[in-house]
Every structure is written in C-alpha cells, then in structure tokens.
Design a protein around this motif. Structure first.
Motif, short mmCIF file in Angstrom:
data_model
loop_
_atom_site.label_atom_id
_atom_site.label_comp_id
_atom_site.label_asym_id
_atom_site.label_seq_id
_atom_site.Cartn_x
_atom_site.Cartn_y
_atom_site.Cartn_z
N PHE A 13 -1.78 6.35 11.78
CA PHE A 13 -3.14 6.31 12.31
C PHE A 13 -3.80 4.80 11.92
O PHE A 13 -4.13 4.22 12.91
N VAL A 14 -3.70 4.31 10.63
CA VAL A 14 -4.38 3.04 10.45
C VAL A 14 -3.62 1.81 10.88
O VAL A 14 -4.00 0.72 11.16
N ASN A 75 0.79 7.16 0.64
CA ASN A 75 0.66 6.72 -0.66
C ASN A 75 1.99 6.51 -1.26
O ASN A 75 2.10 5.63 -2.14
N HIS A 78 3.78 3.34 -1.34
CA HIS A 78 3.04 1.81 -1.49
C HIS A 78 3.71 1.02 -2.42
O HIS A 78 4.20 -0.45 -2.21
N ASP A 95 -2.65 -1.13 2.38
CA ASP A 95 -3.77 -0.23 2.46
C ASP A 95 -4.13 0.47 1.01
O ASP A 95 -3.07 0.47 0.14
N LYS A 96 -5.46 1.07 0.76
CA LYS A 96 -5.73 1.76 -0.44
C LYS A 96 -5.00 2.94 -0.28
O LYS A 96 -5.00 3.51 0.57
N ASN A 124 -12.16 -1.98 3.16
CA ASN A 124 -12.49 -2.64 4.44
C ASN A 124 -14.17 -2.61 4.75
O ASN A 124 -14.58 -3.43 5.62
N TRP A 166 -0.51 15.05 4.50
CA TRP A 166 0.42 14.45 3.39
C TRP A 166 -0.52 14.22 2.43
O TRP A 166 -0.06 14.41 1.18
N ARG A 167 -1.83 13.80 2.65
CA ARG A 167 -2.67 13.58 1.60
C ARG A 167 -2.81 14.64 0.64
O ARG A 167 -3.40 14.43 -0.44
N ALA A 221 -1.86 11.23 10.47
CA ALA A 221 -3.08 11.69 9.87
C ALA A 221 -4.27 11.95 10.84
O ALA A 221 -4.28 11.24 11.99
N1 LIG Z 1 -8.65 1.32 4.70
C1 LIG Z 1 -9.00 2.38 5.37
O1 LIG Z 1 -10.12 2.77 5.57
C2 LIG Z 1 -7.96 3.58 5.62
C3 LIG Z 1 -8.01 4.38 6.56
C4 LIG Z 1 -6.95 5.19 7.04
C5 LIG Z 1 -5.81 5.27 6.13
N2 LIG Z 1 -5.75 4.31 4.90
C6 LIG Z 1 -4.42 4.18 4.26
O2 LIG Z 1 -3.38 3.79 5.04
C7 LIG Z 1 -2.09 4.54 4.50
C8 LIG Z 1 -1.52 5.21 5.95
O3 LIG Z 1 -2.73 6.28 6.25
P1 LIG Z 1 -2.51 6.88 7.78
O4 LIG Z 1 -3.86 7.74 7.88
O5 LIG Z 1 -2.43 5.69 8.79
O6 LIG Z 1 -1.25 7.95 7.53
P2 LIG Z 1 -0.37 8.44 8.72
O7 LIG Z 1 0.46 9.59 8.25
O8 LIG Z 1 -1.13 8.53 10.06
O9 LIG Z 1 0.53 6.94 8.96
C9 LIG Z 1 1.45 6.77 8.16
C10 LIG Z 1 2.78 6.27 8.91
O10 LIG Z 1 3.97 5.75 8.08
C11 LIG Z 1 4.90 6.22 8.88
N3 LIG Z 1 6.16 6.22 7.80
C12 LIG Z 1 6.59 7.22 6.75
N4 LIG Z 1 7.38 6.88 6.07
C13 LIG Z 1 8.01 5.62 6.54
C14 LIG Z 1 8.90 4.60 6.07
N5 LIG Z 1 9.79 4.72 5.06
N6 LIG Z 1 8.71 3.27 6.82
C15 LIG Z 1 8.14 3.12 7.87
N7 LIG Z 1 7.09 4.01 8.08
C16 LIG Z 1 7.16 5.33 7.65
C17 LIG Z 1 4.76 7.59 9.28
O11 LIG Z 1 5.76 7.71 10.21
C18 LIG Z 1 3.50 7.42 10.09
O12 LIG Z 1 3.54 6.98 11.05
C19 LIG Z 1 -2.56 5.47 3.50
O13 LIG Z 1 -2.31 4.91 2.33
C20 LIG Z 1 -4.20 5.68 3.51
O14 LIG Z 1 -4.94 5.84 2.32
C21 LIG Z 1 -6.71 3.65 4.72
#
Ligand SMILES: NC(=O)c1ccc[n+]([C@@H]2O[C@H](COP(=O)([O-])OP(=O)(O)OC[C@H]3O[C@@H](n4cnc5c(N)ncnc54)[C@H](O)[C@@H]3O)[C@@H](O)[C@H]2O)c1
Length: 391
Positions: A13-14, A75, A78, A95-96, A124, A166-167, A221
């Motif tokens: 997503f992000v 997470n 990270h 990312d947080k 952000n 996953w969260r 997500a």
């Molecule tokens: N700052 C913000 O406002 C904000 C917003 C959303 C998410 N986040 C943070 O960003 C992180 C990701 O969240 P998301 O919502 O995008 O989750 P998500 O599940 O949509 O995306 C995570 C991605 O990581 C990939 N992934 C998993 N294992 C991997 C690996 N070993 N190597 C490479 N890629 C891998 C997954 O296939 C998936 O595409 C989280 O830690 C979340 O807290 C922050």
C-alpha cells in the motif's frame, strides 16, 4: 545538485507513495524495488517505473546506485532490513513503527549514529503545512502555555470480522495494533506541534472483534475481504484504546484510537488548549486550522501561502483554495530528508520538521508504556525513554 538513488523494499500500500513522493523532488532516481520473490520484484519495479527489480532486499542493498533505502515492509521486517541497510552505509527512510520493540528501536538509533547517515521515520502528518503553522503559532506563544491536549485517531477499515491484515498478527505487526499503527501518529503529532514530551500514560485497551476470518490467500493492507477461503483466528491485539497522558510541562491530555469506528476513514484530530487560546487540526479537513478564543470570535484559518508563517510556507505548493493532501505532506517529509542528504546530512543541519529514528524510538517506548499500563489494569506508567542524542 548530484542525483540521489532511491531503492524501495516493500511495495504494497504505502511503498508506491514513497516512490511518488521522491519522484516529485526532481533530483532523485528510482533505482530499484525489492519484492520477496524475483517475480514480484520485477513486476513491482516495472509498475513503479524503477530501473531494476530484485527478488530480495539483500540484493537491493548490494546495488551501489542505491543511496537511500526506503523500508515499507510489514513491521516484523523493519529491524532486519533497516539494520542491514545501515551496515552498508545507506541512508534510510523507515516506515513507522521504527521496530517491533523499544529495545530494537534503540539499537537502530545507535546503528544509524555509528553509520553517520540520515535516518528518518514516516511520521508524515508533520509534513502538512497547517501542522507546521500550528507549530509556529504555539512556539511564538499565541496560545499561551498549553495545559490540555486531546484528540483521536479513528478508522473503520477493521469494522467487520471479515476484515483482516497482518497488523492483527503479533508475529508480523508487533504487540499492538491500533496504538502502534495510528496512536503512534497522534502522540508524535501532539509532541511535535507543542514541543512537549509525554512522560506518563494510563491506557485502557480492548479488542472489540475477538475472532476474525483470515483469508488463506495474501492481500495488501486496506483491501476489503473478497470472500476467499478463510481461517477463523483469535485476535490478541487491541482495535480500540483510550489513553490518558501527562506532559513534561504538567499539561494533561487524552486520546482515543480505534480501527472499528464506522464512517471514520482516517480521522486524526488534535486539539491543544492553552492559557490564551485553543487550536485544532483535523486530517480529514487538513487545509484548515481552527483557533478558539475566549474574548473574541473563533477563527478558521484556510491554508494560503500568503497567510501562513514563513516556516510553514515552504511546505505549501499550491495557492489558497487549492486543496493539498496526504500525498503532499508525505512529499514534504521526503523533501526535507533528501535535501538534508544532498547537503551532507550533518546533524546540525537537520530540518526541524523531519522525524528521525530518535522519534521512532520514543514512539515505541510510548506504545510499550501504554500496553504495560493496560496490562496492569490501568495504572499510571512512566515512559521508559532514554534520550540517545542520536539524529
Ligand atoms: N506513515 C504512514 O502513514 C503509513 C501508512 C501505511 C503504512 N505504513 C507502514 O508501512 C509499512 C507497510 O504497510 P503497508 O500498509 O504498505 O503494508 P502492505 O501489506 O500493503 O505492504 C507491505 C509489502 O511488503 C511486501 N513484503 C513482504 N515481505 C517482503 C520482503 N521480505 N521483501 C520485500 N517486500 C516484502 C509485501 O509483499 C507487501 O507488498 C508498515 O510498517 C506500516 O506501519 C505507514
């Protein structure tokens, strides 16, 4: 200005928003994207217009053209991805939450300091011009000394028992869901805008939906359930919490977080009440700032480059009346991170707005204190944060 190479790990997503944000800076090349397989790395690189796709983050870290690693993985990855990037001397935008535990986060603060690189974390909402306006107004004393901060961060994307992410799995998301995922943003915002620090917390947490239907296939997500085959799983992390907070100047506060609050899409709100006036900012009406007064009429200030303070003006990119948004604030954070990197990344040049690993570490300490308070039945808990002096 020399061009800077960006590499993204985790394009769900992000992750793509990281790419969009840095692409808009004009001096950053989108060098590579890493997925968890060769196929996903290639297809995501193609979709995002990156030059190379890798099947593992280790391969991306070996690429000398990648100067800055963006860690947008779930997470639980990270710590390992960020630590490996720092060991190779890369700048990192994580990312947080910075890590799953405060102990891991503290280690990353130290590793970043040893590496001498820029190490930013994505709180952000700081990048919004009206948040920076609020910060200026409070710093120059327009509100007087703050004595009460309150607010909430409410969402509804986990309202149904068919919603799963996953969260909600402590192995992947960590020991907290709502507090770590969105409560962390509220606390960072409150502290950033006022310059105050939360020293004590009292948490009351609950899990409204105790069993959920987890799809057997994978999904990124915030995607709604699709009727796939499911496992019914017990949920052990909170989707709702109410927290009382105390600040280091004696101010009191409270906030609520929930992922099960119908109609609240991304409803982050912070109000600060001071000796002279109050101020409120809402993410869902983010181009406005409400100012509340006792002895004259209240005001709503619209974002306008001609009206905001010089500190906030550099984060405004459109004339008044042209709405700026979540993605623009995200871009502003990247603008400060990359401008700092381009200027050599010296600690004394850190842009005041930019959240760093130290802020990410403080946030993990806060979440741990809230969970501990709740586990003890709702008692006041000190925040066990040890200032590291790192950037
Ligand atoms: N700052 C913000 O406002 C904000 C917003 C959303 C998410 N986040 C943070 O960003 C992180 C990701 O969240 P998301 O919502 O995008 O989750 P998500 O599940 O949509 O995306 C995570 C991605 O990581 C990939 N992934 C998993 N294992 C991997 C690996 N070993 N190597 C490479 N890629 C891998 C997954 O296939 C998936 O595409 C989280 O830690 C979340 O807290 C922050």
């Amino acid at each position: 200005m020399n061009r800077i190479g960006m590499g993204l790990v985790g394009a769900g997503f992000v992750g793509p928003h990281h790419v969009d944000a840095v692409r808009r800076l004009g001096f950053v090349d989108i060098v590579a994207v890493a997925g968890s397989t060769d196929e996903s790395g290639q297809s995501k690189a193609e979709a995002l217009g990156a030059r190379k796709g890798y099947g593992s983050y280790q391969a991306l870290l070996d690429d000398p053209d990648v100067h800055v690693v963006h860690n947008a993985t779930p997470n639980h990855l990270h710590y390992e991805v960020t630590s490996a990037a720092l060991a190779r001397g890369k700048h990192v935008v994580s990312d947080k939450p910075l890590a799953m535990t405060a102990a891991q986060a503290k280690r990353l603060v130290n590793e970043a300091q040893r590496a001498g690189v820029v190490a930013a974390v994505t709180f952000n909402y700081r990048g919004n011009p009206m948040v920076q306006q609020a910060r200026t107004v409070i710093a120059r004393g327009d509100l007087g000394t703050p004595h009460f901060l309150y607010g909430h961060y409410l969402q509804d994307w986990l309202l149904k028992d068919t919603d799963y992410s996953w969260r909600l799995d402590p192995e992947k998301g960590g020991p907290s869901s709502a507090l770590g995922d969105i409560g962390s943003h509220w606390c960072d915002l409150a502290q950033h805008v006022t310059g105050l620090r939360i020293t004590h917390v009292l948490g009351d947490i609950s899990t409204v939906i105790k069993k959920r239907k987890k799809p057997l296939g994978s999904r990124d997500a915030f995607q709604a359930g699709t009727g796939d085959e499911v496992d019914v799983v017990d949920i052990r992390v909170e989707d709702l919490a109410c927290v009382l907070v105390r600040f280091d100047n004696g101010a009191r506060g409270s906030f609520s977080v929930g992922q099960v609050c119908g109609g609240h899409k991304n409803d982050l709100m912070l109000e600060v009440c001071g000796a002279k006036a109050s101020l409120r900012w809402r993410q869902e009406a983010q181009n406005e700032l409400w100012i509340g007064r006792h002895d004259r009429p209240n005001e709503v200030m619209m974002k306008d480059p001609g009206l905001v303070s010089p500190d906030a003006r550099k984060y405004v990119h459109l004339p008044g009346g042209h709405q700026e948004s979540w993605a623009d604030a995200f871009r502003n954070l990247m603008q400060d991170a990359y401008t700092w990197i381009a200027a050599g990344g010296r600690p004394e040049d850190k842009p005041g707005m930019l959240p760093t690993f130290e802020d990410g570490y403080r946030s993990t300490c806060l979440v741990e204190a809230m969970l501990e308070s709740a586990a003890k039945g709702g008692v006041w808990q000190d925040v066990a944060y040890v200032a590291g002096g790192a950037r």
